[in-house]
Design a protein around this motif. Sequence first.
Motif, mmCIF file in Angstrom:
data_model
loop_
_atom_site.group_PDB
_atom_site.id
_atom_site.type_symbol
_atom_site.label_atom_id
_atom_site.label_comp_id
_atom_site.label_asym_id
_atom_site.label_seq_id
_atom_site.Cartn_x
_atom_site.Cartn_y
_atom_site.Cartn_z
ATOM 1 N N VAL A 215 -11.721 -22.782 10.345
ATOM 2 C CA VAL A 215 -12.890 -22.335 9.401
ATOM 3 C C VAL A 215 -12.877 -23.359 8.119
ATOM 4 O O VAL A 215 -13.400 -22.937 7.122
ATOM 5 C CB VAL A 215 -12.402 -20.742 8.991
ATOM 6 N N GLY A 216 -12.030 -24.158 8.151
ATOM 7 C CA GLY A 216 -11.926 -25.262 7.173
ATOM 8 C C GLY A 216 -11.158 -26.546 7.165
ATOM 9 O O GLY A 216 -10.471 -26.612 8.547
ATOM 10 N N ILE A 217 -10.981 -27.247 6.384
ATOM 11 C CA ILE A 217 -10.041 -28.212 6.593
ATOM 12 C C ILE A 217 -9.566 -28.517 5.213
ATOM 13 O O ILE A 217 -10.088 -28.546 4.172
ATOM 14 C CB ILE A 217 -10.556 -29.551 7.126
ATOM 15 N N ILE A 218 -7.983 -28.707 4.780
ATOM 16 C CA ILE A 218 -7.629 -29.189 3.864
ATOM 17 C C ILE A 218 -7.135 -30.633 3.693
ATOM 18 O O ILE A 218 -6.209 -30.777 4.664
ATOM 19 C CB ILE A 218 -6.332 -28.086 3.369
ATOM 20 N N THR A 219 -7.032 -31.293 2.678
ATOM 21 C CA THR A 219 -6.559 -32.648 2.688
ATOM 22 C C THR A 219 -5.882 -33.094 1.481
ATOM 23 O O THR A 219 -5.702 -31.996 0.283
ATOM 24 C CB THR A 219 -7.858 -33.627 2.675
ATOM 25 N N TYR A 220 -5.259 -34.133 1.599
ATOM 26 C CA TYR A 220 -4.467 -34.506 0.322
ATOM 27 C C TYR A 220 -5.104 -34.474 -1.025
ATOM 28 O O TYR A 220 -4.803 -34.073 -2.140
ATOM 29 C CB TYR A 220 -3.761 -35.891 0.471
ATOM 30 N N THR A 221 -6.445 -34.976 -0.988
ATOM 31 C CA THR A 221 -7.370 -34.714 -2.179
ATOM 32 C C THR A 221 -7.576 -33.507 -2.477
ATOM 33 O O THR A 221 -7.337 -32.918 -3.823
ATOM 34 C CB THR A 221 -8.591 -35.224 -1.833
ATOM 35 N N ASP A 222 -7.659 -32.382 -1.787
ATOM 36 C CA ASP A 222 -7.840 -31.063 -2.267
ATOM 37 C C ASP A 222 -6.497 -30.603 -2.579
ATOM 38 O O ASP A 222 -6.582 -29.537 -3.836
ATOM 39 C CB ASP A 222 -8.215 -30.152 -0.787
ATOM 40 N N ILE A 223 -5.335 -31.019 -2.009
ATOM 41 C CA ILE A 223 -4.012 -30.331 -2.715
ATOM 42 C C ILE A 223 -4.003 -30.836 -4.170
ATOM 43 O O ILE A 223 -3.600 -30.427 -4.891
ATOM 44 C CB ILE A 223 -3.043 -30.853 -1.588
ATOM 45 N N GLY A 224 -4.133 -32.388 -4.272
ATOM 46 C CA GLY A 224 -4.168 -32.873 -5.527
ATOM 47 C C GLY A 224 -4.872 -32.166 -6.602
ATOM 48 O O GLY A 224 -4.468 -31.958 -7.722
ATOM 49 N N ARG A 225 -6.258 -31.639 -6.351
ATOM 50 C CA ARG A 225 -7.010 -30.945 -7.243
ATOM 51 C C ARG A 225 -6.144 -29.734 -7.583
ATOM 52 O O ARG A 225 -6.294 -28.999 -8.610
ATOM 53 C CB ARG A 225 -8.416 -30.667 -6.616
ATOM 54 N N ALA A 226 -5.612 -28.783 -6.600
ATOM 55 C CA ALA A 226 -5.158 -27.692 -6.804
ATOM 56 C C ALA A 226 -3.575 -27.898 -7.646
ATOM 57 O O ALA A 226 -3.358 -27.050 -8.641
ATOM 58 C CB ALA A 226 -4.543 -27.055 -5.337
ATOM 59 N N ILE A 227 -2.961 -28.925 -7.190
ATOM 60 C CA ILE A 227 -1.648 -29.034 -8.037
ATOM 61 C C ILE A 227 -2.127 -29.362 -9.520
ATOM 62 O O ILE A 227 -1.349 -28.945 -10.360
ATOM 63 C CB ILE A 227 -0.879 -30.097 -7.419
ATOM 64 N N SER A 228 -3.083 -30.299 -9.657
ATOM 65 C CA SER A 228 -3.404 -30.522 -11.106
ATOM 66 C C SER A 228 -4.041 -29.288 -11.945
ATOM 67 O O SER A 228 -3.739 -29.179 -13.114
ATOM 68 C CB SER A 228 -4.664 -31.656 -11.011
ATOM 69 N N ALA A 229 -4.294 -28.257 -11.218
ATOM 70 C CA ALA A 229 -4.856 -27.055 -11.785
ATOM 71 C C ALA A 229 -3.764 -26.041 -11.686
ATOM 72 O O ALA A 229 -3.866 -24.771 -12.266
ATOM 73 C CB ALA A 229 -6.113 -26.467 -11.090
ATOM 74 N N ASP A 230 -2.415 -26.446 -11.517
ATOM 75 C CA ASP A 230 -1.224 -25.678 -11.531
ATOM 76 C C ASP A 230 -1.558 -24.412 -10.642
ATOM 77 O O ASP A 230 -1.234 -23.343 -11.116
ATOM 78 C CB ASP A 230 -0.990 -25.224 -13.168
ATOM 79 N N LYS A 231 -1.967 -24.774 -9.345
ATOM 80 C CA LYS A 231 -2.299 -23.593 -8.611
ATOM 81 C C LYS A 231 -1.767 -24.001 -6.990
ATOM 82 O O LYS A 231 -2.222 -23.631 -6.165
ATOM 83 C CB LYS A 231 -3.888 -23.262 -8.297
ATOM 84 N N GLY A 232 -0.282 -24.402 -7.117
ATOM 85 C CA GLY A 232 0.320 -24.739 -6.077
ATOM 86 C C GLY A 232 0.557 -23.380 -4.935
ATOM 87 O O GLY A 232 0.830 -23.439 -3.736
ATOM 88 N N SER A 233 0.680 -22.308 -5.639
ATOM 89 C CA SER A 233 0.927 -20.792 -5.018
ATOM 90 C C SER A 233 -0.340 -20.345 -4.378
ATOM 91 O O SER A 233 -0.308 -19.178 -3.669
ATOM 92 C CB SER A 233 1.625 -20.060 -5.765
#
Length: 292
Positions: A215-233
């Motif tokens: 249903v989708g794909i998650i990449t390091y770039t996507d994870i970087g955006r999440a971590i920078s927004a403090d949404k690692g959980s």
Amino acid sequence: MVELTVIQREILSALINLFREKGRAIKGEEISERIDRNPGTVRNQMQSLKALGLVEGVPGPKGGYKATSSAYQALNLSPMDKEAEVPIYRNGERVLNTNVADIDLNTVRHPDMCRASIKILGDIRNFDVGDTIQIGPTPVNKLMVRGDVVGRDDISGIVLLSITEMISLPKKPVKDYINHRLITIPTTATIKEALVTLARNDIHGVPVEEGGKIVGIITYTDIGRAISADKGSSKVTEFMTPKVVAIESDKPMYEAVSLMNRNKIGRLLVTEEGRPKGMITRMDVISKLTSY
């Protein structure tokens, strides 16, 4: 083999190229204009070429001249009822009504220089010394050649190219390049869990699965955006790319590269009869091309 004079070769080349462009008999005036020669000179030479069996006249108001198969042989060209287009770009712009008959790599043993003689079908005057040109991709091996023009032979219709880049994309199917162990993560996974999966498997992107479907794909770039927004959980579904571009495993590799380019992405989901089988990335292609 018929021995031709310089002007005879020039006239025959112009006749063949003009016929390719216009698809009809060519008048002597058109040839003289193309090669910048006196029309009377062209007419006189045409009589000699007809006597040699290299040219035939076409009568009538729409008549002119056509080259015979012997003319192609005399110029070391192979006549084709249906020829593939090999695009040529000059300084970034495609040169119309121009094709490539031959690419001769004539300095392959030179330690410091790589040059090629490019046999041009079309107006050779379109190319000047110093121009940057790209040839291809060719129809079978998808060969692309880029370089700078360092010389030009108007009589033989040859451009001498100093090659700066050359690549041929594999014809083998995509399935020959994928890792058949497809790694996925569920939609319930968090960003931190996705990061661990990428790091543990030394990959840069992973498909997101739900109920046996991607249903989708998650990449390091996507994870970087999440971590920078403090949404690692947060769940991966919040940051994943929902559009997954896929290719069937039996498709040739050059189609995979073209699909990546069109969609401006670096990886594709590989399927077999619609079922997920693996992933293919740009780095997989590069690694395979440079592994020899």
